[in-house]
Write an enzyme that holds these catalytic residues in place. Structure first.
Site, mmCIF file in Angstrom:
data_model
loop_
_atom_site.group_PDB
_atom_site.id
_atom_site.type_symbol
_atom_site.label_atom_id
_atom_site.label_comp_id
_atom_site.label_asym_id
_atom_site.label_seq_id
_atom_site.Cartn_x
_atom_site.Cartn_y
_atom_site.Cartn_z
ATOM 1 N N GLU A 40 -4.338 6.155 -13.295
ATOM 2 C CA GLU A 40 -3.132 5.460 -12.827
ATOM 3 C C GLU A 40 -2.852 4.277 -13.739
ATOM 4 O O GLU A 40 -3.604 3.304 -13.760
ATOM 5 C CB GLU A 40 -3.309 4.982 -11.386
ATOM 6 C CG GLU A 40 -2.106 4.207 -10.868
ATOM 7 C CD GLU A 40 -2.341 3.540 -9.520
ATOM 8 O OE1 GLU A 40 -1.693 2.516 -9.253
ATOM 9 O OE2 GLU A 40 -3.195 4.033 -8.750
ATOM 10 N N ARG A 44 2.789 -2.797 -15.011
ATOM 11 C CA ARG A 44 2.723 -4.262 -14.943
ATOM 12 C C ARG A 44 2.788 -4.913 -16.312
ATOM 13 O O ARG A 44 2.795 -6.148 -16.404
ATOM 14 C CB ARG A 44 1.429 -4.700 -14.252
ATOM 15 C CG ARG A 44 1.270 -4.207 -12.833
ATOM 16 C CD ARG A 44 -0.005 -4.746 -12.225
ATOM 17 N NE ARG A 44 -0.359 -4.052 -10.998
ATOM 18 C CZ ARG A 44 -1.458 -4.290 -10.294
ATOM 19 N NH1 ARG A 44 -2.299 -5.208 -10.701
ATOM 20 N NH2 ARG A 44 -1.709 -3.607 -9.192
ATOM 21 N N THR A 67 2.349 1.008 -9.446
ATOM 22 C CA THR A 67 3.225 -0.147 -9.266
ATOM 23 C C THR A 67 4.681 0.222 -9.563
ATOM 24 O O THR A 67 5.409 -0.541 -10.192
ATOM 25 C CB THR A 67 2.769 -1.360 -10.119
ATOM 26 O OG1 THR A 67 1.344 -1.435 -10.135
ATOM 27 C CG2 THR A 67 3.302 -2.660 -9.535
ATOM 28 N N LYS A 127 -1.467 5.560 -0.077
ATOM 29 C CA LYS A 127 -2.341 4.549 -0.665
ATOM 30 C C LYS A 127 -2.454 3.415 0.361
ATOM 31 O O LYS A 127 -1.439 2.846 0.756
ATOM 32 C CB LYS A 127 -1.710 4.046 -1.970
ATOM 33 C CG LYS A 127 -2.313 2.776 -2.540
ATOM 34 C CD LYS A 127 -1.525 2.389 -3.796
ATOM 35 C CE LYS A 127 -2.023 1.068 -4.361
ATOM 36 N NZ LYS A 127 -1.366 0.752 -5.647
#
Length: 204
Positions: A40, A44, A67, A127
């Site tokens: 993953e 960011r 994200t 998640k």
């Protein structure tokens, strides 16, 4: 691949915040060879999409974007070759876009209300985020109780020392871990050590 395929491919999904200090292809090769094929890459940093594109070329790597906050980022991640999408929360707009794209999708939840909104969209894989600061294992156990068919990938604050406790719960299919490639770590041998140890963990 379905989200179940991805969640069952390895006990730990490395959560990667990447900058220019690590070669993404060499990092992906190291993680795959060490037994953690699901990667993953969080959106960011300015290097994230480029890293996804590069890592997607590594044989055996299952590369996703984390994200992801909105449909625009979803489209950018898919264009870069992401095979799955992870969001920190659950919003109607992103969820509709992700389902419409046909990609494997893992939205973040922290409350029973979040889970119920996901179920309304036909989702039952989530998640749990942020796992530790949202109440840790006691919170997971409380949330799992009324939602028997739901499975989780807890992420956030989990460490090598606590990973096995989380994986022992029957509602946990896998966990997300930033300790595999911690911020600032550039030693691929060390990262490989962390990954090999994590790959030996077994869910419930």
């Amino acid at each position: 691949m379905t989200i179940d395929d991805i969640m069952s491919a390895a006990p730990v999904i490395p959560v990667l915040v990447l900058d220019e200090r690590l070669d993404p292809i060499e990092l992906a090769k190291t993680l795959v060879a060490s037994g953690l094929p699901v990667l993953e890459v969080t959106l960011r940093t300015p290097h994230a999409l480029e890293a996804i594109r590069a890592m997607a070329s590594v044989p055996g790597a299952i590369v996703g974007a984390g994200t992801v906050l909105d449909p625009r980022q979803l489209d950018a991640a898919l264009d870069a070759g992401a095979q799955f999408i992870v969001a920190p929360g659950l919003t109607d707009g992103l969820t509709r876009a992700a389902i419409g794209s046909g990609t494997a999708y893992l939205p973040g939840v922290a409350t029973a209300g979040d889970i119920m909104r996901g179920l309304d969209h036909g989702l039952d894989r989530f998640k749990l985020f942020p796992a530790e600061s949202s109440g840790g294992l006691p919170a997971l156990k409380a949330l799992a109780s009324p939602f028997g068919d739901v499975r989780f990938c807890p992420t956030g604050g989990i460490t090598a020392a606590t990973a096995s406790e989380w994986l022992a719960h029957p509602a946990v299919s896998c966990i997300g871990g930033s300790w595999i490639a911690p911020a600032g770590e550039t030693d691929l041998d060390r990262i490989g050590e962390f990954a090999r140890t994590a790959a030996l963990l077994r869910p419930n």
